[in-house]
Write a protein that holds these residues in place. Sequence first.
Motif, mmCIF file in Angstrom:
data_model
loop_
_atom_site.group_PDB
_atom_site.id
_atom_site.type_symbol
_atom_site.label_atom_id
_atom_site.label_comp_id
_atom_site.label_asym_id
_atom_site.label_seq_id
_atom_site.Cartn_x
_atom_site.Cartn_y
_atom_site.Cartn_z
ATOM 1 N N LYS A 34 0.829 -1.207 0.000
ATOM 2 C CA LYS A 34 0.000 0.000 0.000
ATOM 3 C C LYS A 34 0.861 1.253 0.000
ATOM 4 O O LYS A 34 0.489 2.268 -0.578
ATOM 5 C CB LYS A 34 -0.926 -0.010 1.212
ATOM 6 N N LYS A 35 2.026 1.169 0.637
ATOM 7 C CA LYS A 35 2.942 2.314 0.588
ATOM 8 C C LYS A 35 3.367 2.577 -0.854
ATOM 9 O O LYS A 35 3.444 3.721 -1.297
ATOM 10 C CB LYS A 35 4.186 2.030 1.429
ATOM 11 N N VAL A 36 3.645 1.498 -1.594
ATOM 12 C CA VAL A 36 4.050 1.662 -2.998
ATOM 13 C C VAL A 36 2.893 2.256 -3.801
ATOM 14 O O VAL A 36 3.103 3.109 -4.669
ATOM 15 C CB VAL A 36 4.520 0.318 -3.581
ATOM 16 N N ILE A 37 1.658 1.814 -3.485
ATOM 17 C CA ILE A 37 0.501 2.404 -4.165
ATOM 18 C C ILE A 37 0.430 3.902 -3.835
ATOM 19 O O ILE A 37 0.130 4.725 -4.702
ATOM 20 C CB ILE A 37 -0.786 1.673 -3.744
ATOM 21 N N GLY A 38 0.768 4.243 -2.586
ATOM 22 C CA GLY A 38 0.806 5.657 -2.200
ATOM 23 C C GLY A 38 1.771 6.448 -3.060
ATOM 24 O O GLY A 38 1.468 7.556 -3.515
ATOM 25 N N ILE A 39 2.954 5.865 -3.309
ATOM 26 C CA ILE A 39 3.936 6.529 -4.185
ATOM 27 C C ILE A 39 3.311 6.796 -5.550
ATOM 28 O O ILE A 39 3.427 7.885 -6.117
ATOM 29 C CB ILE A 39 5.188 5.651 -4.362
ATOM 30 N N ASN A 40 2.595 5.787 -6.066
ATOM 31 C CA ASN A 40 2.018 5.947 -7.400
ATOM 32 C C ASN A 40 0.942 7.017 -7.423
ATOM 33 O O ASN A 40 0.867 7.803 -8.374
ATOM 34 C CB ASN A 40 1.475 4.610 -7.875
ATOM 35 N N ILE A 41 0.113 7.066 -6.355
ATOM 36 C CA ILE A 41 -0.917 8.114 -6.308
ATOM 37 C C ILE A 41 -0.248 9.493 -6.304
ATOM 38 O O ILE A 41 -0.630 10.398 -7.042
ATOM 39 C CB ILE A 41 -1.798 7.946 -5.056
ATOM 40 N N MET A 42 0.805 9.611 -5.491
ATOM 41 C CA MET A 42 1.482 10.895 -5.368
ATOM 42 C C MET A 42 2.071 11.331 -6.708
ATOM 43 O O MET A 42 1.889 12.473 -7.138
ATOM 44 C CB MET A 42 2.579 10.756 -4.328
ATOM 45 N N GLU A 43 2.761 10.403 -7.369
ATOM 46 C CA GLU A 43 3.407 10.789 -8.628
ATOM 47 C C GLU A 43 2.363 11.072 -9.703
ATOM 48 O O GLU A 43 2.537 11.990 -10.505
ATOM 49 C CB GLU A 43 4.367 9.697 -9.074
ATOM 50 N N THR A 44 1.261 10.318 -9.705
ATOM 51 C CA THR A 44 0.223 10.577 -10.691
ATOM 52 C C THR A 44 -0.377 11.965 -10.490
ATOM 53 O O THR A 44 -0.701 12.658 -11.453
ATOM 54 C CB THR A 44 -0.873 9.509 -10.591
ATOM 55 N N SER A 45 -0.525 12.376 -9.228
ATOM 56 C CA SER A 45 -1.064 13.714 -8.981
ATOM 57 C C SER A 45 -0.143 14.773 -9.564
ATOM 58 O O SER A 45 -0.605 15.788 -10.096
ATOM 59 C CB SER A 45 -1.232 13.927 -7.485
ATOM 60 N N ILE A 46 1.185 14.506 -9.502
ATOM 61 C CA ILE A 46 2.109 15.481 -10.088
ATOM 62 C C ILE A 46 1.978 15.497 -11.605
ATOM 63 O O ILE A 46 2.028 16.564 -12.231
ATOM 64 C CB ILE A 46 3.551 15.173 -9.663
ATOM 65 N N GLY A 86 8.680 11.449 -16.439
ATOM 66 C CA GLY A 86 8.205 11.233 -15.077
ATOM 67 C C GLY A 86 7.590 9.858 -14.905
ATOM 68 O O GLY A 86 7.811 9.192 -13.897
ATOM 69 N N ILE A 87 6.835 9.411 -15.919
ATOM 70 C CA ILE A 87 6.190 8.103 -15.837
ATOM 71 C C ILE A 87 7.243 7.001 -15.803
ATOM 72 O O ILE A 87 7.149 6.053 -15.027
ATOM 73 C CB ILE A 87 5.218 7.904 -17.025
ATOM 74 N N VAL A 88 8.297 7.173 -16.623
ATOM 75 C CA VAL A 88 9.361 6.162 -16.627
ATOM 76 C C VAL A 88 10.020 6.081 -15.262
ATOM 77 O O VAL A 88 10.264 4.989 -14.718
ATOM 78 C CB VAL A 88 10.397 6.486 -17.726
ATOM 79 N N VAL A 89 10.292 7.260 -14.677
ATOM 80 C CA VAL A 89 10.925 7.281 -13.352
ATOM 81 C C VAL A 89 10.023 6.597 -12.330
ATOM 82 O O VAL A 89 10.465 5.739 -11.555
ATOM 83 C CB VAL A 89 11.222 8.737 -12.938
ATOM 84 N N SER A 90 8.732 6.947 -12.366
ATOM 85 C CA SER A 90 7.788 6.378 -11.410
ATOM 86 C C SER A 90 7.707 4.865 -11.567
ATOM 87 O O SER A 90 7.679 4.113 -10.587
ATOM 88 C CB SER A 90 6.430 7.023 -11.631
ATOM 89 N N PHE A 91 7.722 4.439 -12.821
ATOM 90 C CA PHE A 91 7.674 2.999 -13.108
ATOM 91 C C PHE A 91 8.881 2.282 -12.522
ATOM 92 O O PHE A 91 8.750 1.232 -11.872
ATOM 93 C CB PHE A 91 7.601 2.811 -14.627
ATOM 94 N N SER A 92 10.084 2.876 -12.713
ATOM 95 C CA SER A 92 11.269 2.164 -12.241
ATOM 96 C C SER A 92 11.330 2.149 -10.722
ATOM 97 O O SER A 92 11.747 1.156 -10.128
ATOM 98 C CB SER A 92 12.541 2.772 -12.839
ATOM 99 N N VAL A 93 10.868 3.256 -10.088
ATOM 100 C CA VAL A 93 10.842 3.253 -8.619
ATOM 101 C C VAL A 93 9.901 2.168 -8.114
ATOM 102 O O VAL A 93 10.233 1.410 -7.194
ATOM 103 C CB VAL A 93 10.409 4.637 -8.088
ATOM 104 N N THR A 94 8.718 2.058 -8.765
ATOM 105 C CA THR A 94 7.754 1.040 -8.339
ATOM 106 C C THR A 94 8.334 -0.353 -8.490
ATOM 107 O O THR A 94 8.225 -1.183 -7.583
ATOM 108 C CB THR A 94 6.477 1.165 -9.188
ATOM 109 N N ALA A 95 8.976 -0.593 -9.646
ATOM 110 C CA ALA A 95 9.537 -1.925 -9.879
ATOM 111 C C ALA A 95 10.583 -2.264 -8.831
ATOM 112 O O ALA A 95 10.590 -3.358 -8.258
ATOM 113 C CB ALA A 95 10.145 -1.984 -11.274
ATOM 114 N N PHE A 96 11.445 -1.315 -8.552
ATOM 115 C CA PHE A 96 12.526 -1.532 -7.584
ATOM 116 C C PHE A 96 11.941 -1.778 -6.196
ATOM 117 O O PHE A 96 12.339 -2.717 -5.490
ATOM 118 C CB PHE A 96 13.448 -0.315 -7.589
ATOM 119 N N ALA A 97 10.946 -0.945 -5.820
ATOM 120 C CA ALA A 97 10.351 -1.083 -4.485
ATOM 121 C C ALA A 97 9.682 -2.448 -4.345
ATOM 122 O O ALA A 97 9.831 -3.121 -3.325
ATOM 123 C CB ALA A 97 9.354 0.037 -4.233
#
Lengths: 120, 495
Positions: A34-46, A86-97
């Motif tokens: 859920k924390k990772v989902i939080g990251i995605n919500i945050m980045e999507t808002s940006i 930004g989407i690529v960065v968000s994707f790689s952070v999610t994958a790594f996390a």
Amino acid sequence: MELSRLLLNYPYFISIILFCLGCLCILTQHNLVKKVIGINIMETSIFLFFIAVGNIDGGVAPIYDPALPADVIYINPLTSTLMLTGIVVSFSVTAFALAIIVKLYQFYGTIYAQDIMRMR
Amino acid sequence: MEHFQKLMPFSVVMIPLIVAFMLAIFARWKREFCAYIAIAAVAYGFYISYLLTLRVMAGEVIHYAVSGWIAPWGIELVIDELGAMMLLLLTGCSLVILLFSMKSLHKEIPEQATGWYYTLYLLTLSAMIGMVITNDLFNLYVMVEVTGLGACGLVVAKGEKLSTEASLRYLLLATLGSGFLLFAIGFLYQVTGNLNISYVAAELVQVREQYPFLMWATMSFITVGLGVKAALFPLHIWLPDAHSSAPSSSSAILSGLVVKVYIVSMLRIYFLVFGFEVFHESYMRYLILLLASMAILGGSLFAFVQLNLKRRLAYSTVAQIGYIFLGFSLGTSWGIVAALLHIIIHAFMKICLFLSAGAIYYQTGRKKVTHFSGLGYQMPVTMAAFTVAALSMVGIPLFGGFITKYGLAMGSLEANNPYFIILIVLSGLLNAAYYFPIVWQAYFTSSHNVKLEFDKVPVTMLIPIVIMALGILYMGIFPSGTLDFLERAVSRMIL
């Protein structure tokens, strides 16, 4: 008057709300996924914020078309392009996390932050 | 040759980056050569940085438009005095750490990961170099993100329970921070329509008055965003775990270099985008001043109670980051010079200490500070370097740390705020309280029948430690050349 300005600029307002929700999700949820989902919500808002910045009311997609009248307004393509990065960065952070979470699950047998803290 | 000279700023970012990805493939085939290739790439970067620094010292500011797109449209790399200093520091220090990691890695991380470790290392390094020389805000964000991912990779490479958990916390908080940074960049783009720092600054002067609330929001977002990554005091919670559980060469680069580049970016954004005057009058300056003071005391007190050597060093980093923030939020030229000087000297000190900790672990397997008795005779070279760094941390004259303490004291006098001198002296005493017992134990509490012997660690691990200790001594005894250069850097920023 203030309220009408808020309504007029509703995409910014929504992006701020989503940003706060995402931050809250990262900081308060105990489930690591859920924390990772939080990251995605945050980045999507940006992403929403940036795309709202680039948008112009009544503008068309920024592809040159001679059939359109000369005074047509194109929207700003730069912010959308930036958000591709930004989407690529968000994707790689999610994958790594997620990869680290899988590793943690192998070590501890749980994905709840509280339980992991207790087991240390 | 002419063409190569033009490409130099670009190649110093790109060569480590390209080599990083080549090593990822190469590691499958010949793992044992990866370290040498990485050293060659970083040595090239160091040589180019040296050439570029010579040009900057001659008074030139180097501009490079990436792939020919000129300034407001394309990405621009600018190497001014601050950039040149950071280039030289980053490439030089990471060359030294790489030399150390050649042998130490085999004891600390799984054997099959030793090749890929260098991929992460070079990736982090090239992103850091990009961060200090880029003049484009969005490019800065991308570099910040790559550095964060690479740094997490360097922590998780150990493959143990603790380091995995610490790196997940680091990753989550670092991503939170870069989210704030990206939002702030969005605000700046919205009001100025530019991403190039020079152009944003020029536009911002005209529109600043119309959006006081937005300026305030942007400044606080940048403080939080980069503050999380630079471990400003209440936001430092990820640092002790991540830095202490990583392999010792990772700890050295994370503590010595990675947290600094965020501070440099913060400094750039405050002084070059908002302008020195605006920063000087904003409330943000007082907030940072307060948090830095809390960092100096709190970090030292936390360090005092730690028994694991690397955890103690990690908390000491929190306190030392406080010095840097204190220096630049004092808002006087001496203060900022001292902050920049502390970036260099703290890099030397912390790398020396972490590498010594790594060497001690390599030879004896000891981690607790209470188990170090007699170590001064078993590992004389390592402990001598450790002692030099410890004395410098406390701020004894002739060692590097004294110069920054002196600079900070002068800065607080210039700012009419002599209370900070009390803080600096107090923190020096606290540093003495948690570093001297280690040194004391190593030399004076041994049992009777110890005889002096040479360190039993490979010589490639001793040379880096000695180089860093010599660097501290050099900065302590001949600081004037560096100080002059830094004064030039500051006078360009605060006009």
